[in-house]
Design a protein around this motif. Structure first.
Motif, mmCIF file in Angstrom:
data_model
loop_
_atom_site.group_PDB
_atom_site.id
_atom_site.type_symbol
_atom_site.label_atom_id
_atom_site.label_comp_id
_atom_site.label_asym_id
_atom_site.label_seq_id
_atom_site.Cartn_x
_atom_site.Cartn_y
_atom_site.Cartn_z
ATOM 1 N N ARG A 154 0.869 -1.291 0.082
ATOM 2 C CA ARG A 154 0.103 0.024 0.028
ATOM 3 C C ARG A 154 0.807 1.117 -0.044
ATOM 4 N N ARG A 155 1.932 1.221 0.464
ATOM 5 C CA ARG A 155 2.873 2.328 0.585
ATOM 6 C C ARG A 155 3.904 2.469 -0.597
ATOM 7 N N LEU A 156 3.752 1.523 -1.428
ATOM 8 C CA LEU A 156 4.979 1.902 -2.815
ATOM 9 C C LEU A 156 4.683 3.165 -3.316
ATOM 10 N N SER A 157 3.599 3.708 -3.523
ATOM 11 C CA SER A 157 3.380 4.962 -4.272
ATOM 12 C C SER A 157 4.213 5.846 -3.299
ATOM 13 N N ASP A 158 4.544 6.035 -2.017
ATOM 14 C CA ASP A 158 5.171 6.741 -1.137
ATOM 15 C C ASP A 158 6.520 6.559 -1.119
ATOM 16 N N GLY A 159 7.003 5.244 -1.779
ATOM 17 C CA GLY A 159 8.491 4.945 -1.912
ATOM 18 C C GLY A 159 8.822 4.033 -0.502
ATOM 19 N N TYR A 160 7.866 3.426 0.117
ATOM 20 C CA TYR A 160 8.048 2.620 0.963
ATOM 21 C C TYR A 160 7.745 1.219 1.036
ATOM 22 N N ALA A 161 8.288 0.338 1.762
ATOM 23 C CA ALA A 161 7.981 -1.019 1.996
ATOM 24 C C ALA A 161 7.932 -1.186 3.409
ATOM 25 N N GLU A 162 7.076 -2.380 3.732
ATOM 26 C CA GLU A 162 7.029 -2.631 5.084
ATOM 27 C C GLU A 162 8.048 -4.087 5.479
ATOM 28 N N LEU A 163 8.868 -3.976 6.538
ATOM 29 C CA LEU A 163 9.578 -5.142 7.044
ATOM 30 C C LEU A 163 8.801 -5.632 8.181
ATOM 31 N N ARG A 164 8.858 -7.191 7.946
ATOM 32 C CA ARG A 164 8.141 -7.875 9.135
ATOM 33 C C ARG A 164 9.092 -8.993 9.462
ATOM 34 N N ASN A 165 9.107 -8.995 11.120
ATOM 35 C CA ASN A 165 10.051 -10.140 11.616
ATOM 36 C C ASN A 165 9.195 -11.240 12.096
ATOM 37 N N ARG A 166 9.462 -12.445 11.617
ATOM 38 C CA ARG A 166 8.401 -13.495 11.749
ATOM 39 C C ARG A 166 8.906 -14.139 13.114
ATOM 40 N N HIS A 167 9.982 -13.773 13.809
ATOM 41 C CA HIS A 167 10.250 -14.317 15.201
ATOM 42 C C HIS A 167 9.476 -13.427 16.112
ATOM 43 N N THR A 168 9.567 -12.101 15.974
ATOM 44 C CA THR A 168 9.283 -11.068 17.091
ATOM 45 C C THR A 168 7.699 -10.543 16.673
ATOM 46 N N GLY A 169 7.446 -10.608 15.372
ATOM 47 C CA GLY A 169 6.110 -9.913 15.172
ATOM 48 C C GLY A 169 6.281 -8.507 14.825
ATOM 49 N N ASP A 170 7.519 -8.105 14.782
ATOM 50 C CA ASP A 170 7.773 -6.602 14.566
ATOM 51 C C ASP A 170 7.645 -6.186 13.256
ATOM 52 N N ARG A 171 6.778 -5.110 13.147
ATOM 53 C CA ARG A 171 6.597 -4.695 11.520
ATOM 54 C C ARG A 171 6.893 -2.997 11.577
ATOM 55 N N HIS A 172 7.282 -2.538 10.597
ATOM 56 C CA HIS A 172 7.729 -1.123 10.336
ATOM 57 C C HIS A 172 7.919 -0.810 8.964
ATOM 58 N N ASP A 173 7.957 0.395 8.581
ATOM 59 C CA ASP A 173 8.057 1.104 7.163
ATOM 60 C C ASP A 173 9.430 1.399 7.036
ATOM 61 N N VAL A 174 10.142 0.996 5.900
ATOM 62 C CA VAL A 174 11.343 1.452 5.590
ATOM 63 C C VAL A 174 11.345 2.111 4.105
ATOM 64 N N PRO A 175 12.230 3.042 4.034
ATOM 65 C CA PRO A 175 12.021 3.561 2.493
ATOM 66 C C PRO A 175 12.575 2.620 1.501
ATOM 67 N N LEU A 176 12.029 2.552 0.376
ATOM 68 C CA LEU A 176 12.312 1.324 -0.446
ATOM 69 C C LEU A 176 13.703 1.014 -0.778
ATOM 70 N N ALA A 177 14.249 2.358 -0.953
ATOM 71 C CA ALA A 177 15.790 2.439 -1.519
ATOM 72 C C ALA A 177 16.603 2.053 -0.178
ATOM 73 N N GLU A 178 16.066 1.862 1.005
ATOM 74 C CA GLU A 178 17.030 1.618 2.255
ATOM 75 C C GLU A 178 16.815 0.133 2.531
ATOM 76 N N VAL A 179 15.916 -0.629 1.720
ATOM 77 C CA VAL A 179 15.498 -2.051 2.585
ATOM 78 C C VAL A 179 16.844 -3.046 2.283
ATOM 79 N N THR A 180 17.505 -2.881 1.196
ATOM 80 C CA THR A 180 18.750 -3.836 1.051
ATOM 81 C C THR A 180 19.847 -3.628 2.196
ATOM 82 N N ALA A 181 20.093 -2.302 2.464
ATOM 83 C CA ALA A 181 21.076 -1.914 3.376
ATOM 84 C C ALA A 181 20.650 -2.367 4.875
ATOM 85 N N THR A 182 19.283 -2.118 4.954
ATOM 86 C CA THR A 182 18.744 -2.561 6.252
ATOM 87 C C THR A 182 18.856 -4.101 6.775
#
Length: 589
Positions: A556-584
């Motif tokens: 849903r936030r692709l148009s804003d330049g964001y993707a959502e990262l999810r952690n299967r172990h902890t359940g944590d979710r947060h948005d990250v700029p698409l350009a920073e996903v790989t580095a993150t």
């Protein structure tokens, strides 16, 4: 690595398969990791094969770290070597056997001790060739009577078996310690909570033997720990300390009429109501239960055996069979053929059958037991006076709260100092994921393997055997790493590092594929859900079922330049700029 779910051989299931008995079986089938091919046999599908290979790679790395050399034997082996060792007969119906077109006997190998020993005999000649560690990752076969629990109890399974060859007993001890440490590192990397427990050697032979048990409620093995010390053992290997000899004077053996006492409880009630020997405080623990079994010896005639155990205990057939191995025991029921064995009223006095007693049936102990006559029992039946067992045997069940045998042994030395105080046994269940043995010279003796020692005299090598159930370890990981939504793979063995989901609208799948390619180029293993015509909800459900540790949602936030990262172990979710996903993801794996 970049895998696309749109082209992958993958089918997830919404409902639990009817044949699945345990959580790992259900989840591996539902998530598309394995597929049943036959009773006790499974096909590894692409995602499952990735996990299996990851587990195998961890094992290979740790074996290389202790200078293990990998070989590969055939699974189809000729009979001759197993005849020489005696294990063709010992294994009995547990192995698959067949004849080739020339009528020669072969087996599908359940284990390869003989072949490793013969290889070393063929290729070594001097002390300079030792010490030596060889291993293989090989498919094994056992003709399980009732395959069950998916990968936990199959007829065909993947194992890593390793063998050490040394020229001294100290060398074997050192090699054993090396493998023990390597196995601890392996299971730590695999994320498996495990206990190392004393065990029986069984058909493998040898002396020192330990199992690595992954803690799990569905485990087929029960093991004990102590509330006071570090003692741990499979219940099959628990040793019952014998009490000190009882030198008290006992009254004469007295026979009593005991009609209608088919159970220990009814016998104790009658003994108290009639005040046998002037007592009204009889307990089940003071009765002697005599249980008849038939022992089936491989390649020999069956034997009738009578087991004497305290009346408050039951015979544990797993413990009994572990002691009797390679023979097995079943309950005897043909009492009509043995009139000397009066069902329900058997006593050890005057026994015509071989009689083995629990260690608690010590010399001088007095018992209420059968009188070998219908409807009659006897009191003051004293071990060593009225009967002498042919030996002792560990066949009685082990229970939580029993005194710890290790503490009791230490306490025998501490009594004089007033520091005695035994801990109690606790009980847990586990999955056997590895077993290590100090085999000694069983197989080098059988095949008469000698090499030239440093002094010019022949030396006979001594062996250790070290096995890991590779495919079973996959199931054990799932048993320990799961929730109500699916599998939660440890990062070391997950089929991919990152699961990228294209939610499916307005170029989201294309963006997900582009991100996946970028992540793969950065050295990450990537699974991309680029399936069209599926809702985002279905994709999210599949992602949780499959259980890859990190998930990136391009939605849903692709148009804003964001993707959502999810952690299967902890359940944590947060948005990250698409350009920073790989580095993150690279810096926070």
């Amino acid at each position: 690595m970049l895998l696309r779910m749109s082209t992958m051989l993958l089918k997830t299931l919404r409902e639990d398969p009817a044949e699945a008995e345990v959580p790992s079986h259900r989840l591996l089938l539902r998530a598309g990791f394995i597929r049943r091919a036959a009773p006790g046999g499974y096909t590894w599908l692409p995602l499952g094969k990735l996990v299996l290979d990851r587990v195998t790679q961890v094992i290979r790395e740790e074996m290389a770290a202790i200078d293990g050399q990998e070989v590969a034997f055939p699974a189809l082996l000729p009979r001759e070597a197993y005849d020489v060792s005696g294990r063709w007969t010992e294994y009995g119906d547990d192995i698959f056997t067949l004849k080739d077109r020339r009528g020669a006997d072969h087996l599908l190998a359940p284990t390869h001790e003989e072949m490793f020993a013969l290889l070393v005999q063929d290729m070594t000649s001097s002390y300079r060739d030792f010490p030596l560690i060889l291993f293989q990752v090989q498919t094994k076969f056992r003709d399980e009577a009732r395959p069950r629990a998916g990968l936990l109890r199959g007829r065909e399974f993947l194992m890593k078996d390793a063998y050490s060859f040394d020229l001294s007993d100290q060398g074997l001890i050192d090699a054993y310690a090396q493998h023990r440490g390597a196995y601890q590192r392996i299971f730590q990397r695999l994320g498996l909570e495990h206990s190392i427990v004393s065990a029986m050697s069984g058909a493998m032979g040898g002396s020192a033997s330990e199992e690595f048990l992954a803690v799990a409620d569905v485990g087929e093995d029960t093991f004990v720990g102590c509330t006071r010390c570090d003692y741990a053992a499979n219940t099959e290997a628990v040793v019952t300390p014998a009490p000190p000899a009882d030198d008290r004077a006992h009254g004469p053996l007295t026979v009593h009429d005991t009609p209608d006492t088919p159970t220990i409880a009814s016998l104790v009630e009658l003994a108290n109501s009639r005040a046998f020997d002037g007592r009204t405080d009889w307990t089940a623990a003071e009765t002697l239960k005599n249980v008849v079994v038939t022992v089936h010896h491989p390649g020999a005639e069956d034997e009738i055996l009578v087991l004497g155990i305290p009346g408050d205990r039951e015979v544990d057939l797993k413990r009994l069979n572990a002691v009797l191995s390679p023979a097995t025991a079943t309950m005897f029921d043909d009492f009509a053929s043995r009139p000397d064995l009066v069902r329900g009223y058997i006593g050890p006095q005057g026994s015509k059958a071989r009689y083995l007693a629990d260690p608690r049936i010590a010399p001088g102990t007095s018992w209420l037991t059968g009188a070998n006559e219908p409807g009659r029992h006897a009191t003051s039946v004293v071990a060593g006076r009225d009967f002498t067992p042919d030996g002792t045997i560990e066949a009685a069940d082990v229970r939580a709260g029993d005194p710890c045998p290790a503490c009791q042994t230490r306490d025998a030395d501490a009594d004089a100092a007033g520091t005695a105080g035994s801990g109690e046994l606790t009980m847990r269940r586990g999955i056997e994921i590895a077993h290590i043995f100090q085999l000694g010279r069983r197989y080098t003796d059988v095949f008469q393997i000698d090499v030239l020692g440093a002094d010019g005299k022949p030396v006979r090598p001594t062996m250790g055997s070290y096995g890991i159930g590779v495919s079973r370890a996959v199931a054990a990981i799932v048993e320990q790493h799961r929730d109500d939504r699916g599998i939660v793979w440890p990062a070391e063995v997950a089929p991919a590092d990152v699961h990228v989901i294209g939610a499916g609208k307005d170029g989201q799948i294309e963006a997900a594929l582009a991100l996946g390619a970028e992540l793969a180029a950065a050295g990450l293993r990537v699974l991309v859900d680029d399936r069209r015509h599926l809702s985002a909800g279905v994709k999210f459900t599949d992602a949780e079922l499959i259980g890859i540790p990190r998930c990136v949602v391009v939605g849903r936030r692709l148009s804003d330049g964001y993707a959502e990262l999810r952690n299967r172990h902890t359940g944590d979710r947060h948005d990250v700029p698409l350009a920073e996903v790989t580095a993150t993801l690279r810096h926070n794996p």
